[in-house]
Write an enzyme that holds these catalytic residues in place. Structure first.
Site, PDB file in Angstrom:
ATOM      1  CD1 TRP A 236      -1.593   1.898   2.749  1.00 53.38           C
ATOM      2  CD2 TRP A 236      -2.803   1.727   0.897  1.00 53.38           C
ATOM      3  NE1 TRP A 236      -2.537   2.889   2.785  1.00 53.38           N
ATOM      4  CE2 TRP A 236      -3.305   2.799   1.663  1.00 53.38           C
ATOM      5  CE3 TRP A 236      -3.414   1.426  -0.327  1.00 53.38           C
ATOM      6  CZ2 TRP A 236      -4.372   3.579   1.249  1.00 53.38           C
ATOM      7  CZ3 TRP A 236      -4.485   2.210  -0.741  1.00 53.38           C
ATOM      8  CH2 TRP A 236      -4.961   3.267   0.037  1.00 53.38           C
TER       9      TRP A 236
ATOM     10  CB  SER B 260       0.436   4.689   3.027  1.00 51.85           C
ATOM     11  OG  SER B 260      -0.083   5.603   3.956  1.00 51.85           O
ATOM     12  N   GLY B 261      -0.405   7.475   1.277  1.00 51.86           N
ATOM     13  CA  GLY B 261      -0.237   8.913   1.338  1.00 51.86           C
ATOM     14  C   GLY B 261       0.047   9.375   2.760  1.00 51.86           C
ATOM     15  CG  PHE B 262      -1.037   8.370   7.486  1.00 50.65           C
ATOM     16  CD1 PHE B 262      -1.706   9.336   8.220  1.00 50.65           C
ATOM     17  CD2 PHE B 262      -0.141   7.543   8.152  1.00 50.65           C
ATOM     18  CE1 PHE B 262      -1.482   9.486   9.592  1.00 50.65           C
ATOM     19  CE2 PHE B 262       0.097   7.683   9.517  1.00 50.65           C
ATOM     20  CZ  PHE B 262      -0.580   8.657  10.231  1.00 50.65           C
TER      21      PHE B 262
ATOM     22  CG  ASP C 126      -2.810  11.889   4.854  1.00 53.08           C
ATOM     23  OD1 ASP C 126      -2.556  12.279   3.705  1.00 53.08           O
ATOM     24  OD2 ASP C 126      -3.538  10.907   5.100  1.00 53.08           O
TER      25      ASP C 126
ATOM     26  CG  ASP D 288      -3.705   6.660  -0.199  1.00 55.57           C
ATOM     27  OD1 ASP D 288      -4.804   7.006  -0.675  1.00 55.57           O
ATOM     28  OD2 ASP D 288      -3.290   7.042   0.912  1.00 55.57           O
TER      29      ASP D 288
ATOM     30  NE  ARG E 136     -10.171   6.167   2.258  1.00 54.34           N
ATOM     31  CZ  ARG E 136      -9.011   6.311   2.894  1.00 54.34           C
ATOM     32  NH1 ARG E 136      -7.900   5.825   2.333  1.00 54.34           N
ATOM     33  NH2 ARG E 136      -8.947   6.934   4.054  1.00 54.34           N
TER      34      ARG E 136
ATOM     35  CG  HIS F 247     -11.261   4.292   6.367  1.00 55.44           C
ATOM     36  ND1 HIS F 247     -10.811   3.289   7.193  1.00 55.44           N
ATOM     37  CD2 HIS F 247     -10.326   5.284   6.437  1.00 55.44           C
ATOM     38  CE1 HIS F 247      -9.654   3.651   7.721  1.00 55.44           C
ATOM     39  NE2 HIS F 247      -9.334   4.851   7.288  1.00 55.44           N
TER      40      HIS F 247
END
Length: 280
Positions: free
Chosen positions: A30, A32-34, A44, A71, A145, A176
């Site tokens: 993944w 991940s943007g976070f 983020d 992401d 999402r 989510h």
């Protein structure tokens, strides 16, 4: 996905963390943007550019054999931006992209009392349709999402949006939640009558184990969304504090991997082999 039954995806923010996830036995990665935001020391909240994220995706894809789920947050803009982004990420080596139905700029989902605004359903359908049209490989997955539960809009709205995004052509629906129990997600999954499989990110409700996930029967992908960064921070905080307290590295040295392990992860043996073979 069909072969694995439940695809287990580990967050990554670098080629090194990707290599560790691959060695651990995960099915995919993944991007991940976070995690990438955290790597830069930033919140983020759409501060990381597409170029920064894309460069890291490319670097990870070059160093790992695992399929990479990128992401894309809100898709870096409107449907036109999504067309450009999907083409770029597919060329960079991603196997799938996730686009969420928040407005731009977004705020990370699990932050308490944060602004969580969603696009109109029709507008986000246009983004998903644009993403599907932009991909070249039909096996490249477009994952929609919905943040309806994050925004506090309830199960009915989440189901309505999920059905609309599936109609627009999404291959999976990622739902989510920030509740600290899995009830909200389990209820959504049980109520979901669509044909598209579901992806989840059980960060806030870790008690939803893979055994329980499989028992629900409709979830095809579980993403461990920020555990690479959290594990790294846990380790570094502990070791750094001990070095200061001990006045040196004499005590911690035995508790961290030797330099040779880093050399192994860097594939130094391949460099040595190439030098012996080609340097004359």
């Amino acid at each position: 996905m069909a072969r694995a039954g439940l695809v287990r995806i580990m967050a990554t923010h670098s080629p090194l963390s990707a290599r560790l996830a691959e060695e651990a036995g995960f099915d995919g990665l993944w991007a991940s943007g976070f995690e990438l935001s955290a790597l830069y020391g930033l919140a983020d909240v759409s501060l990381i550019s597409m170029t920064q994220h894309l460069d890291m995706v490319r670097a990870i894809a070059e160093q790992s054999r695992l399929p990479l789920v990128a992401d894309l947050d809100t898709g870096f803009g409107n449907a036109v931006n999504v067309i450009h982004a999907v083409a770029q990420y597919e060329r960079a080596g991603a196997a799938a992209v996730v686009i969420e139905d928040k407005t731009f700029p977004k705020v990370t989902s699990l932050a308490a009392d944060a602004r969580q605004e969603l696009l109109r359903i029709a507008e986000f359908q246009g983004k998903i349709e644009a993403a599907v049209a932009a991909r070249r490989d039909p096996d490249f997955l477009i994952i929609a999402r919905t943040e309806a539960l994050i925004a506090g809009l309830g199960e009915a709205e989440a189901l309505k949006r999920a059905a609309a995004y599936a109609e627009a052509g999404a291959d999976l629906i990622l739902v989510h939640s920030k509740q600290n129990t899995p009830d909200e997600i389990e209820n959504f999954v049980k109520a979901w009558t669509g044909t598209r499989p579901i992806a989840i990110v059980p960060t806030a409700y870790p008690q939803l184990t893979e055994t329980r996930i499989r028992a629900l029967g409709k979830i095809a992908m579980v993403i461990y969304g920020n555990h690479a960064t959290r594990a790294a921070v846990t380790a570094m905080q502990g070791i750094f504090a001990r070095i200061i307290a001990d006045g040196g590295i004499h005590n911690v040295d035995k508790d961290i991997v030797p330099v040779d392990e880093i050399f192994r992860l860097q594939r130094m043996d391949e460099i040595k082999t190439a030098e012996r073979k080609y340097l004359r």
